[in-house]
Motif scaffolding. Structure first.
Motif, PDB file in Angstrom:
ATOM      1  N   ALA A 188     -15.365  30.202 -13.241  1.00  0.00           N
ATOM      2  CA  ALA A 188     -16.401  29.225 -12.935  1.00  0.00           C
ATOM      3  C   ALA A 188     -15.992  28.367 -11.737  1.00  0.00           C
ATOM      4  N   ALA A 189     -14.734  27.929 -11.708  1.00  0.00           N
ATOM      5  CA  ALA A 189     -14.260  27.118 -10.590  1.00  0.00           C
ATOM      6  C   ALA A 189     -14.245  27.927  -9.298  1.00  0.00           C
ATOM      7  N   LEU A 190     -13.883  29.198  -9.384  1.00  0.00           N
ATOM      8  CA  LEU A 190     -13.862  30.067  -8.211  1.00  0.00           C
ATOM      9  C   LEU A 190     -15.269  30.290  -7.675  1.00  0.00           C
ATOM     10  N   ALA A 191     -16.221  30.513  -8.581  1.00  0.00           N
ATOM     11  CA  ALA A 191     -17.604  30.710  -8.159  1.00  0.00           C
ATOM     12  C   ALA A 191     -18.155  29.448  -7.508  1.00  0.00           C
ATOM     13  N   LYS A 192     -17.836  28.302  -8.058  1.00  0.00           N
ATOM     14  CA  LYS A 192     -18.283  27.025  -7.488  1.00  0.00           C
ATOM     15  C   LYS A 192     -17.695  26.825  -6.103  1.00  0.00           C
ATOM     16  N   THR A 193     -16.413  27.125  -5.939  1.00  0.00           N
ATOM     17  CA  THR A 193     -15.758  26.977  -4.643  1.00  0.00           C
ATOM     18  C   THR A 193     -16.352  27.931  -3.615  1.00  0.00           C
ATOM     19  N   ARG A 194     -16.626  29.160  -4.020  1.00  0.00           N
ATOM     20  CA  ARG A 194     -17.244  30.128  -3.108  1.00  0.00           C
ATOM     21  C   ARG A 194     -18.628  29.661  -2.675  1.00  0.00           C
ATOM     22  N   ALA A 195     -19.410  29.145  -3.640  1.00  0.00           N
ATOM     23  CA  ALA A 195     -20.758  28.671  -3.308  1.00  0.00           C
ATOM     24  C   ALA A 195     -20.682  27.503  -2.328  1.00  0.00           C
ATOM     25  N   GLU A 196     -19.742  26.594  -2.545  1.00  0.00           N
ATOM     26  CA  GLU A 196     -19.587  25.465  -1.623  1.00  0.00           C
ATOM     27  C   GLU A 196     -19.157  25.946  -0.242  1.00  0.00           C
ATOM     28  N   ALA A 197     -18.236  26.913  -0.195  1.00  0.00           N
ATOM     29  CA  ALA A 197     -17.773  27.447   1.088  1.00  0.00           C
ATOM     30  C   ALA A 197     -18.908  28.131   1.834  1.00  0.00           C
ATOM     31  N   GLU A 198     -19.753  28.881   1.117  1.00  0.00           N
ATOM     32  CA  GLU A 198     -20.891  29.555   1.753  1.00  0.00           C
ATOM     33  C   GLU A 198     -21.896  28.546   2.268  1.00  0.00           C
ATOM     34  N   ALA A 199     -22.119  27.452   1.501  1.00  0.00           N
ATOM     35  CA  ALA A 199     -23.060  26.423   1.936  1.00  0.00           C
ATOM     36  C   ALA A 199     -22.553  25.734   3.197  1.00  0.00           C
ATOM     37  N   VAL A 200     -21.262  25.436   3.251  1.00  0.00           N
ATOM     38  CA  VAL A 200     -20.679  24.809   4.435  1.00  0.00           C
ATOM     39  C   VAL A 200     -20.743  25.758   5.610  1.00  0.00           C
ATOM     40  N   ALA A 201     -20.482  27.046   5.368  1.00  0.00           N
ATOM     41  CA  ALA A 201     -20.528  28.034   6.443  1.00  0.00           C
ATOM     42  C   ALA A 201     -21.939  28.163   7.002  1.00  0.00           C
ATOM     43  N   GLN A 202     -22.949  28.114   6.132  1.00  0.00           N
ATOM     44  CA  GLN A 202     -24.337  28.213   6.595  1.00  0.00           C
ATOM     45  C   GLN A 202     -24.733  26.962   7.375  1.00  0.00           C
ATOM     46  N   GLN A 203     -24.245  25.804   6.945  1.00  0.00           N
ATOM     47  CA  GLN A 203     -24.554  24.566   7.657  1.00  0.00           C
ATOM     48  C   GLN A 203     -23.909  24.570   9.041  1.00  0.00           C
ATOM     49  N   ASN A 204     -22.732  25.109   9.154  1.00  0.00           N
ATOM     50  CA  ASN A 204     -22.035  25.144  10.436  1.00  0.00           C
ATOM     51  C   ASN A 204     -22.503  26.290  11.318  1.00  0.00           C
ATOM     52  N   GLY A 205     -23.290  27.188  10.758  1.00  0.00           N
ATOM     53  CA  GLY A 205     -23.823  28.307  11.524  1.00  0.00           C
ATOM     54  C   GLY A 205     -22.808  29.406  11.764  1.00  0.00           C
ATOM     55  N   GLU A 206     -21.824  29.550  10.887  1.00  0.00           N
ATOM     56  CA  GLU A 206     -20.831  30.608  11.039  1.00  0.00           C
ATOM     57  C   GLU A 206     -21.466  31.948  10.705  1.00  0.00           C
ATOM     58  N   ALA A 207     -20.969  32.993  11.354  1.00  0.00           N
ATOM     59  CA  ALA A 207     -21.556  34.321  11.201  1.00  0.00           C
ATOM     60  C   ALA A 207     -21.186  34.964   9.875  1.00  0.00           C
ATOM     61  N   ALA A 208     -19.929  34.869   9.455  1.00  0.00           N
ATOM     62  CA  ALA A 208     -19.470  35.571   8.247  1.00  0.00           C
ATOM     63  C   ALA A 208     -18.981  34.573   7.232  1.00  0.00           C
ATOM     64  N   PRO A 209     -19.637  34.463   6.068  1.00  0.00           N
ATOM     65  CA  PRO A 209     -19.098  33.598   5.017  1.00  0.00           C
ATOM     66  C   PRO A 209     -17.792  34.147   4.468  1.00  0.00           C
ATOM     67  N   ALA A 210     -17.051  33.309   3.751  1.00  0.00           N
ATOM     68  CA  ALA A 210     -15.717  33.668   3.267  1.00  0.00           C
ATOM     69  C   ALA A 210     -15.748  34.885   2.350  1.00  0.00           C
ATOM     70  N   ALA A 211     -16.779  35.088   1.549  1.00  0.00           N
ATOM     71  CA  ALA A 211     -16.814  36.214   0.615  1.00  0.00           C
ATOM     72  C   ALA A 211     -16.957  37.540   1.363  1.00  0.00           C
ATOM     73  N   GLU A 212     -17.554  37.534   2.549  1.00  0.00           N
ATOM     74  CA  GLU A 212     -17.771  38.783   3.274  1.00  0.00           C
ATOM     75  C   GLU A 212     -16.542  39.232   4.070  1.00  0.00           C
ATOM     76  N   ASN A 213     -15.686  38.294   4.445  1.00  0.00           N
ATOM     77  CA  ASN A 213     -14.553  38.697   5.257  1.00  0.00           C
ATOM     78  C   ASN A 213     -13.237  38.644   4.498  1.00  0.00           C
ATOM     79  N   GLY A 214     -13.272  38.810   3.206  1.00  0.00           N
ATOM     80  CA  GLY A 214     -12.048  38.889   2.412  1.00  0.00           C
ATOM     81  C   GLY A 214     -11.408  37.539   2.133  1.00  0.00           C
ATOM     82  N   GLY A 215     -12.178  36.476   2.204  1.00  0.00           N
ATOM     83  CA  GLY A 215     -11.649  35.158   1.879  1.00  0.00           C
ATOM     84  C   GLY A 215     -11.007  34.466   3.057  1.00  0.00           C
ATOM     85  N   LYS A 216     -11.075  35.079   4.239  1.00  0.00           N
ATOM     86  CA  LYS A 216     -10.470  34.451   5.424  1.00  0.00           C
ATOM     87  C   LYS A 216     -11.554  33.840   6.269  1.00  0.00           C
ATOM     88  N   ALA A 217     -11.353  32.657   6.697  1.00  0.00           N
ATOM     89  CA  ALA A 217     -12.369  31.961   7.493  1.00  0.00           C
ATOM     90  C   ALA A 217     -12.261  32.317   8.957  1.00  0.00           C
TER      91      ALA A 217
END
Length: 174
Positions: free
Chosen positions: A145-174
């Motif tokens: 549950a904590a991992l899923a929450k962290t991933r969702a937050e990371a994806e939301a931040v990535a979308q706000q910043n306009g990054e091309a690849a969220p962390a889940a798509e590139n193997g957890g590397k930003a």
């Protein structure tokens, strides 16, 4: 005193008085008393020295034992840490290991011997390899549950910043 009774001591003193005389008996008894006092002081000093050395050896033994115990605890902690790292590298999660409590040090925490659930193995086999060891955690665990929450937050931040690849798509590397 030396197994001599009072009557025997009185006889010895009378013989010494007759043989030595009253003047020399006083000086001899005085020097004998001084010699006995000195003998007692030396023996007491010797006994104190022996006791001090014995106490010092006992203290050194206690320190050595405490150092060995500390080294053993440190080695057990290192072994437990290496075991946790090995399990995390092999795909097992930290959720299978009991968390140490404040009363129980990390070195004393027993590693879990429970086998992974079959559902977790199936999830790990079905998920892509790039998702890492966290993919084998059960869906209802607090870690998942904590991992899923962290991933969702990371994806939301990535979308706000306009990054091309969220962390889940590139193997957890930003």
């Amino acid at each position: 005193m030396f197994g001599i009774g009072s009557t025997e001591l009185l006889v010895i003193l009378v013989v010494a008085l007759v043989v030595l005389g009253p003047k020399s008996l006083a000086t001899i008894s005085r020097s004998l008393g001084k010699a006995m006092g000195e003998f007692r002081r030396v023996s007491t000093d010797f006994q104190r020295t022996l006791n001090a050395e014995a106490a010092q050896e006992e203290e050194e033994a206690r320190r050595k034992k405490a150092a060995e115990k500390a080294a053993k605890v440190a080695a057990e902690a290192e072994a437990a840490k290496a075991d946790r790292l090995e399990r995390s590298a092999s795909g097992e999660t930290a959720a299978t290991e009991p968390a140490p409590t404040p009363e129980t040090p990390v070195a004393d925490a027993a590693p879990s011997t429970a086998a992974p659930r079959p559902e977790a193995a199936a999830e790990a086999a079905a998920s892509p390899a790039s998702s890492g060891p966290s993919a084998s955690s059960p869906a209802d665990s607090p870690l998942a549950a904590a991992l899923a929450k962290t991933r969702a937050e990371a994806e939301a931040v990535a979308q706000q910043n306009g990054e091309a690849a969220p962390a889940a798509e590139n193997g957890g590397k930003a």
